[in-house]
Design a protein around this motif. Structure first.
Motif, PDB file in Angstrom:
ATOM      1  N   PRO A  72      41.224  93.035 -31.520  1.00  0.00           N
ATOM      2  CA  PRO A  72      40.849  91.789 -32.214  1.00  0.00           C
ATOM      3  C   PRO A  72      39.830  90.999 -31.416  1.00  0.00           C
ATOM      4  CG  PRO A  72      43.025  91.595 -31.219  1.00  0.00           C
ATOM      5  CD  PRO A  72      42.637  93.032 -31.083  1.00  0.00           C
ATOM      6  N   VAL A  73      38.944  90.310 -32.124  1.00  0.00           N
ATOM      7  CA  VAL A  73      37.903  89.515 -31.467  1.00  0.00           C
ATOM      8  C   VAL A  73      37.932  88.047 -31.898  1.00  0.00           C
ATOM      9  CG1 VAL A  73      36.364  91.490 -31.141  1.00  0.00           C
ATOM     10  CG2 VAL A  73      36.207  90.132 -33.239  1.00  0.00           C
ATOM     11  N   TYR A  74      38.755  87.708 -32.890  1.00  0.00           N
ATOM     12  CA  TYR A  74      38.843  86.321 -33.350  1.00  0.00           C
ATOM     13  C   TYR A  74      40.217  85.754 -32.992  1.00  0.00           C
ATOM     14  CZ  TYR A  74      34.875  87.745 -36.242  1.00  0.00           C
ATOM     15  OH  TYR A  74      33.677  88.237 -36.684  1.00  0.00           O
ATOM     16  N   ILE A 135      37.285  71.153 -26.268  1.00  0.00           N
ATOM     17  CA  ILE A 135      37.102  71.654 -24.906  1.00  0.00           C
ATOM     18  C   ILE A 135      38.337  72.426 -24.448  1.00  0.00           C
ATOM     19  CG2 ILE A 135      36.791  70.960 -22.499  1.00  0.00           C
ATOM     20  CD1 ILE A 135      35.139  68.585 -23.568  1.00  0.00           C
ATOM     21  N   VAL A 136      39.517  71.881 -24.740  1.00  0.00           N
ATOM     22  CA  VAL A 136      40.757  72.566 -24.372  1.00  0.00           C
ATOM     23  C   VAL A 136      40.867  73.906 -25.107  1.00  0.00           C
ATOM     24  CG1 VAL A 136      43.271  72.444 -24.428  1.00  0.00           C
ATOM     25  CG2 VAL A 136      41.937  70.404 -23.842  1.00  0.00           C
ATOM     26  N   LEU A 137      40.524  73.906 -26.386  1.00  0.00           N
ATOM     27  CA  LEU A 137      40.594  75.145 -27.169  1.00  0.00           C
ATOM     28  C   LEU A 137      39.604  76.188 -26.651  1.00  0.00           C
ATOM     29  CD1 LEU A 137      40.906  73.690 -30.783  1.00  0.00           C
ATOM     30  CD2 LEU A 137      42.691  74.871 -29.478  1.00  0.00           C
ATOM     31  N   GLN A 142      38.556  81.359 -24.057  1.00  0.00           N
ATOM     32  CA  GLN A 142      37.960  82.209 -23.028  1.00  0.00           C
ATOM     33  C   GLN A 142      39.034  83.057 -22.351  1.00  0.00           C
ATOM     34  OE1 GLN A 142      35.793  80.169 -19.942  1.00  0.00           O
ATOM     35  NE2 GLN A 142      35.668  81.986 -18.669  1.00  0.00           N
ATOM     36  N   LYS A 143      40.187  82.459 -22.050  1.00  0.00           N
ATOM     37  CA  LYS A 143      41.274  83.221 -21.442  1.00  0.00           C
ATOM     38  C   LYS A 143      41.776  84.316 -22.393  1.00  0.00           C
ATOM     39  CE  LYS A 143      41.230  80.826 -17.717  1.00  0.00           C
ATOM     40  NZ  LYS A 143      40.686  81.422 -16.459  1.00  0.00           N
ATOM     41  N   TRP A 144      41.823  84.010 -23.676  1.00  0.00           N
ATOM     42  CA  TRP A 144      42.256  85.001 -24.665  1.00  0.00           C
ATOM     43  C   TRP A 144      41.293  86.186 -24.705  1.00  0.00           C
ATOM     44  CZ3 TRP A 144      40.211  87.089 -29.156  1.00  0.00           C
ATOM     45  CH2 TRP A 144      41.101  87.758 -29.998  1.00  0.00           C
ATOM     46  N   LEU A 145      40.001  85.901 -24.663  1.00  0.00           N
ATOM     47  CA  LEU A 145      39.011  86.975 -24.675  1.00  0.00           C
ATOM     48  C   LEU A 145      39.148  87.862 -23.434  1.00  0.00           C
ATOM     49  CD1 LEU A 145      35.829  85.122 -25.983  1.00  0.00           C
ATOM     50  CD2 LEU A 145      37.130  86.881 -27.174  1.00  0.00           C
ATOM     51  N   VAL A 150      37.330  91.507 -22.699  1.00  0.00           N
ATOM     52  CA  VAL A 150      35.920  91.093 -22.648  1.00  0.00           C
ATOM     53  C   VAL A 150      35.583  90.697 -21.213  1.00  0.00           C
ATOM     54  CG1 VAL A 150      34.184  89.479 -23.502  1.00  0.00           C
ATOM     55  CG2 VAL A 150      35.994  90.305 -25.034  1.00  0.00           C
ATOM     56  N   VAL A 151      34.636  91.375 -20.613  1.00  0.00           N
ATOM     57  CA  VAL A 151      34.223  91.095 -19.244  1.00  0.00           C
ATOM     58  C   VAL A 151      33.246  89.917 -19.244  1.00  0.00           C
ATOM     59  CG1 VAL A 151      33.075  92.024 -17.194  1.00  0.00           C
ATOM     60  CG2 VAL A 151      34.536  93.493 -18.600  1.00  0.00           C
TER      61      VAL A 151
END
Length: 215
Positions: A72-74, A135-137, A142-145, A150-151
Motif C-alpha cells: 500500500p502507498v496511501y 504538520i502532525v499528520l 512519513q513514518k508510515w511510508l 520507502v527509502v
C-alpha cells in the motif's frame, strides 16, 4: 556492469571489495552507494571476493528501491491531510463582513476594523488548528511510508509550506511505485480550484450587495 566499469543504465553496483581507485590500498570496500574508509590487503577472509573491475562513482545514479506491487502507498494520514481543508469551508463561505464607514479628513471611508466579526476570528482559529494538525499528520505519514519500505520519503517538515508536502510525497511514492501515488496531488488541486471558484463567487455576491452611503 559494462566493460568500462560503469553500471548498466541505472543498475546499482553490489557492495563488495574492489581495487582501490585512489591507489592508497590494494582493496577498498564499496557499500553499494559510495566508497567507504575500509581498506584491506587480503579481503578474502569472511568477505565477498574482490573484483578487478572497480565501480565508477562519478555519474552514478542512486535510486530508491521499488516497492512490491501489492504494497500500500496511501495512508489514512495523507488522506486526512488532503481533506482537512474541507472543514474550513463552511465558515469561509458564510463569512459576511459588516462594513461600517467613518469620515477621515472629510472623506467617507470604510472602517477597516469592521471586517473583524466573530466568524472572522473563528476562521483564523480553525485555520491555525488545521495547520498544526496537518504538520502532525505529515510526521505520522512519513513514518508510515518508512514502515512500508520507502527509502528516504519526503520530509514531513515541508508540511509547514502547505501543499508542498503532498506534492513531494506523491512524486517520491510514484517513483518507487510506478502508476501509483499521485492521487493526493490531483484531489488537492481539485479542492483548491473548487474552493477558489466558490470563494470568489461568494465574495462577489456579498460585495455587490454593499451600499455605499452618499453622504
Amino acid at each position: 556492469m559494462s566493460d568500462s566499469g560503469v553500471p548498466d543504465g541505472q543498475r546499482q553496483t553490489p557492495a563488495g571489495w574492489y581495487q582501490d581507485p585512489s591507489g592508497q590500498a590494494p582493496y577498498r570496500w564499496w557499500d553499494g552507494y559510495a566508497w567507504s574508509s575500509s581498506t584491506s590487503a587480503d579481503p578474502a577472509a569472511g568477505r565477498p571476493a574482490p573484483s578487478n573491475t572497480p565501480p565508477v562513482v562519478v555519474g552514478a545514479v542512486w535510486q530508491r528501491p521499488q516497492l512490491p506491487p501489492d504494497r500500500p502507498v496511501y495512508s489514512v494520514f495523507i488522506w486526512l491531510i488532503v481533506l482537512l481543508p474541507l472543514l474550513s469551508w463552511p465558515l469561509s463561505f458564510t463569512y459576511t463582513p459588516h462594513l461600517s464607514y467613518e469620515r477621515v479628513n472629510g472623506i467617507r471611508t470604510i472602517d477597516p476594523f469592521s471586517i473583524y466579526t466573530p466568524t472572522y476570528f473563528a476562521m483564523l482559529g480553525v485555520s491555525l488548528a488545521l495547520y498544526v494538525v496537518t504538520i502532525v499528520l505529515a510526521f505520522r505519514d512519513q513514518k508510515w511510508l518508512q514502515r512500508q519500505g520507502v527509502v528516504r520519503p519526503f520530509a514531513w517538515g515541508w508540511a509547514f509550506l502547505g501543499i508542498v508536502y503532498t506534492i513531494g510525497r506523491s512524486v517520491i511514492v510514484h517513483g518507487v511505485a510506478p502508476k501509483r501515488g499521485l492521487w493526493p496531488i490531483w484531489i488537492s488541486i481539485a479542492l483548491i480550484v473548487i474552493g477558489l471558484v466558490v470563494g470568489f463567487s461568494h465574495s462577489a455576491s456579498e460585495f455587490s450587495q454593499i451600499q455605499v452611503p452618499t453622504k
